[in-house]
Structure formats: structure tokens, C-alpha cells
Design an enzyme around this catalytic site. Structure first.
Site, PDB file in Angstrom:
ATOM      1  N   TYR A  47      50.008  31.335  40.972  1.00  0.00           N
ATOM      2  CA  TYR A  47      49.665  30.189  40.115  1.00  0.00           C
ATOM      3  C   TYR A  47      49.108  30.657  38.775  1.00  0.00           C
ATOM      4  O   TYR A  47      48.164  31.462  38.729  1.00  0.00           O
ATOM      5  CB  TYR A  47      48.636  29.323  40.838  1.00  0.00           C
ATOM      6  CG  TYR A  47      48.120  28.156  40.034  1.00  0.00           C
ATOM      7  CD1 TYR A  47      48.862  26.985  39.937  1.00  0.00           C
ATOM      8  CD2 TYR A  47      46.890  28.220  39.378  1.00  0.00           C
ATOM      9  CE1 TYR A  47      48.388  25.899  39.205  1.00  0.00           C
ATOM     10  CE2 TYR A  47      46.410  27.147  38.647  1.00  0.00           C
ATOM     11  CZ  TYR A  47      47.158  25.993  38.566  1.00  0.00           C
ATOM     12  OH  TYR A  47      46.693  24.933  37.842  1.00  0.00           O
ATOM     13  N   ASN A  53      46.525  38.058  40.817  1.00  0.00           N
ATOM     14  CA  ASN A  53      46.027  36.761  40.356  1.00  0.00           C
ATOM     15  C   ASN A  53      45.029  36.223  41.371  1.00  0.00           C
ATOM     16  O   ASN A  53      45.195  35.145  41.897  1.00  0.00           O
ATOM     17  CB  ASN A  53      47.213  35.807  40.194  1.00  0.00           C
ATOM     18  CG  ASN A  53      46.839  34.508  39.513  1.00  0.00           C
ATOM     19  OD1 ASN A  53      46.275  34.502  38.444  1.00  0.00           O
ATOM     20  ND2 ASN A  53      47.184  33.388  40.146  1.00  0.00           N
ATOM     21  N   SER A 106      46.435  33.937  43.580  1.00  0.00           N
ATOM     22  CA  SER A 106      47.174  34.553  44.684  1.00  0.00           C
ATOM     23  C   SER A 106      47.515  35.971  44.262  1.00  0.00           C
ATOM     24  O   SER A 106      47.347  36.331  43.096  1.00  0.00           O
ATOM     25  CB  SER A 106      48.489  33.814  45.003  1.00  0.00           C
ATOM     26  OG  SER A 106      48.248  32.538  45.559  1.00  0.00           O
ATOM     27  N   SER A 161      43.827  31.296  47.970  1.00  0.00           N
ATOM     28  CA  SER A 161      44.606  32.420  47.453  1.00  0.00           C
ATOM     29  C   SER A 161      45.696  32.785  48.450  1.00  0.00           C
ATOM     30  O   SER A 161      45.419  33.060  49.611  1.00  0.00           O
ATOM     31  CB  SER A 161      43.688  33.631  47.221  1.00  0.00           C
ATOM     32  OG  SER A 161      44.423  34.743  46.767  1.00  0.00           O
ATOM     33  N   GLY A 162      46.942  32.781  47.995  1.00  0.00           N
ATOM     34  CA  GLY A 162      48.038  33.255  48.832  1.00  0.00           C
ATOM     35  C   GLY A 162      48.183  34.753  48.657  1.00  0.00           C
ATOM     36  O   GLY A 162      48.509  35.224  47.566  1.00  0.00           O
TER      37      GLY A 162
END
Length: 378
Positions: free
Chosen positions: A143, A215, A249, A287-288
Site C-alpha cells: 500500500y 513498506n 506491508s 501489514s501483509g
């Protein structure tokens, strides 16, 4: 005038372990190519559909360009699944994929998928048009709405194709490039980073390398080679000051030329989580944190449906007893990739919240903190 490449973590004297390859990049794995397309336009207040635009696409060709698409053996691991990686069901089932990898922003996965399918069809016309073959690209995202008009969906087909067409071997740009353009890491400017390690197993040399779109993370967690840097450099922690929740993420792509089977590659992918963990993260809910490992060894031709099929394939695999060497190299390469992304990054104005700046980490301040702990190389 040729732009001078930004410094990297090792240039600052950070005490990183392991022996990197020639370029200290994912392209040290023979055959791997990387390309970018970066979009940067507009300033001022956010106007959805108009900008500001600060985003892009990163393309990885695991086997470069070949006459026929060939399988790449792979394994996946998600530390936290709040993210997307297309093609993952087939990788989990079959242990391989036949496509490039593209990484972009969250709202551009569909366009990246659409464009990559078209690129594959163009690259391998006979394979797809004469047989019952289908393209399932691997597309990942993080993102970038802190810095980019993400809801304006500015990534178009030509941008994805530009990234794919520009892919090449050699040194890899880092920081505010490609899909990493609009990223933050530990509330500093983040982005794209890469690193590699050369290891020896029973007299044979292998390379393990990583590329990250970084990120993630909150400032208080940030650690560099065991030093709690985020507790010393506390200024302008934009997210901690507002929600206090992660809103990013990280995608970790691990490549190796070691002959590993899918189950072994899944275990290698898990070590990517340990690599990002070395930088301090605990893996926040929003967060992925998604890892994929692939091997370029066992390069076979797998005919499409409708073509004559071989009875079997002969594959080589490393003895599990010798995989520890690769695990350590993976952790080291992923850790350094995150640091390289941050150290190469440049400050960018934010749009949500408006009127702030997501600052790149100050190299001098970082070195002062590291020196105070006697953790800089001479």
C-alpha cells in the site's frame, strides 16, 4: 550528468554479515533480470484521479527471456496475510510457476495482472495460441496511499509493459524506484532494496539473494544490526503520532540457484520472516508480510497441454542436512535488502496526512547512533 548511485548499507560501515555476490543484488542469481517503471507527477493537495502520483511497477524475470516459458520451482510463506500475491494457489499445489513477477501498489494488482498476461502472450505466441496454455502471472502489492493517489489507479498497461521490457541483469536500482516509489519503512522513506549472499556447500558454490518492496514497521521497533535505532531517532514518526498502527506491508522475493524442491523452497521462504524480524518488526495486523522463494535450478521444458508429454522428469535436490547454510544466507540477504531500501531512499511529501514529509533516514544520524554502540566497521 550521470546520476550518482546512492550509498548502500555496507557503504555506511554497518556490520553486516556474509559474503555478497558481484552486484549484491538478486541479479547475482544467473538469469534473473529486474526492471522498473516509476511514476512521479503532481504536487499539492490530494485530488483523487489527478494526483499527486508517486507509484510504479517492479518486474522480475526469474529466467530472463527464453524462447519457451519454463517452470520456476517455488515456495510461499505469509507471516501475515493482509496482502495479495496472485498465482499463489497453483504454487502451493504444484510447486512452480511460469511467469514474470510484478510488484506494484495495492489497487493496481488487476492492471498488472492484465498487462502481464498480454506480455506473456506476446512473448510466447505459439505456446499460448497453438496449445491449450494459460497464463497465471505472479503479482504482488503493498500500500502506498501515504504518498500516492492510490485510489486514482494511475498504473496503466503501458507502465507494466515498460517495467517488463526494461528488465535486465547487472546492478539493481534501489530506494524510490518501481513499485517501491511510494513506500515507507519504520516511518522513514522505504522502497525497493536488494542483496545477495554467496555460499559454499560441500565444495559447490551457490547464490541466495533477495529483493524486497519494503513498506512496514513502526519507528520504536526499528533495529539495525542489534542497535535500537528507532528509539534514538524519534523525530517525524508520522504513523505513530496518528493511528499507531502499521499501514503498509512487505513483499520479499528470494532467489537461488541451489537445487531445491518446492517443500524446501517453502522452508527457505519462511526464513524471509526472520530476515525482516532482524530489523525489529513484530508483524502488525495491518501489514501483509508475504515471502516467496524460487530456484532457477532444474531448468526443464514442461510442454503445454496438447503437446507430447514426457513420462517423467529427473530433478536434483540438495540434501536437507546442508540447507542450514542457505537459511542463514537468506536471513542475512533479506535483512540487508530492507536496510538498502531505506538508505537509498529520498524524502517525499505526504498526501495523507497532507503537509508533512516522509523523511529518508539521515545517514549521519544513523552512523552516530551505531558508533555510540561501537557497531560501525572501521
Amino acid at each position: 550528468m550521470k546520476k550518482v548511485a546512492p550509498p548502500r548499507a555496507r557503504d555506511l560501515g554497518l556490520p553486516l554479515e556474509g559474503t555478497p555476490g558481484k552486484w549484491n543484488a538478486i541479479t547475482d542469481v544467473a538469469g534473473v533480470e529486474v526492471g522498473y517503471c516509476t511514476l512521479n507527477s503532481g504536487d499539492g493537495p490530494l485530488k483523487v484521479g489527478s494526483g499527486p502520483v508517486y507509484t510504479g511497477v517492479t518486474a522480475i524475470l526469474p529466467r530472463g527471456r527464453q524462447e519457451l516459458p519454463r517452470p520456476v520451482w517455488a515456495g510461499l510463506y505469509d507471516l501475515n496475510g493482509n496482502g495479495e500475491l496472485t498465482g499463489s494457489h497453483w504454487i502451493e499445489d504444484a510447486g512452480y510457476f511460469i511467469s514474470p513477477i510484478c510488484i506494484t501498489n495495492t489497487h493496481s494488482v488487476g492492471m498488472a495482472h492484465h498487462a502481464t498476461v498480454g506480455w506473456m502472450l506476446e512473448q510466447h505466441k505459439d505456446y499460448f495460441e497453438q496449445y491449450h496454455s494459460w497464463a497465471m502471472p505472479v503479482i504482488a502489492e503493498t500500500y502506498d496511499g501515504l504518498l500516492n493517489d492510490i485510489c486514482g489507479r494511475h498504473i496503466k498497461e503501458e507502465h507494466v509493459l515498460a517495467a517488463l521490457d526494461s528488465a535486465t541483469t547487472g546492478p539493481v536500482a534501489e530506494g524510490n524506484v518501481g513499485g517501491g516509489a511510494g513506500m515507507q519503512s519504520y516511518e522513514f522513506k522505504g522502497g525497493t532494496g536488494t542483496s545477495s549472499r554467496v555460499v559454499e556447500v560441500q565444495g559447490t558454490q551457490y547464490t541466495v539473494a533477495a529483493l524486497v518492496q519494503s513498506n512496514f514497521g513502526l519507528r520504536p521497533e526499528f533495529s539495525v544490526c542489534g542497535v535500537p535505532v528507532g528509539q534514538h531517532i524519534t523525530e517525524n514518526a508520522i504513523i505513530t503520532e496518528s493511528s499507531g498502527h502499521e499501514q503498509g506491508s512487505i513483499v520479499v522475493i528470494i532467489a537461488t540457484d541451489a537445487p531445491l524442491l518446492p517443500a524446501q523452497l517453502k522452508r527457505l521462504a519462511k526464513r524471509g520472516a526472520l530476515g525482516i524480524g532482524r530489523t525489529g518488526t513484530y508483524g502488525g495486523h495491518f501489514s501483509g508480510d508475504i515471502m516467496m522463494a524460487f530456484s532457477t535450478a532444474n531448468d526443464i521444458i514442461m510442454p503445454p497441454l496438447g503437446a507430447e508429454q514426457p513420462t517423467s522428469f529427473n530433478l536434483e535436490c540438495l540434501n536437507d542436512a546442508h540447507c542450514d547454510t542457505l537459511y542463514l544466507a537468506t536471513v542475512q540477504a533479506v535483512e540487508e535488502s530492507v536496510l538498502n531500501a531505506m538508505i537509498a531512499a529520498e524524502s517525499v511529501a505526504t498526501i495523507k496526512p497532507a503537509g508533512r514529509v516522509l523523511e529518508a533516514i539521515d545517514h549521519d544520524a544513523l552512523c552516530r547512533v551505531m558508533a555510540s554502540y561501537s557497531r560501525l566497521r572501521e
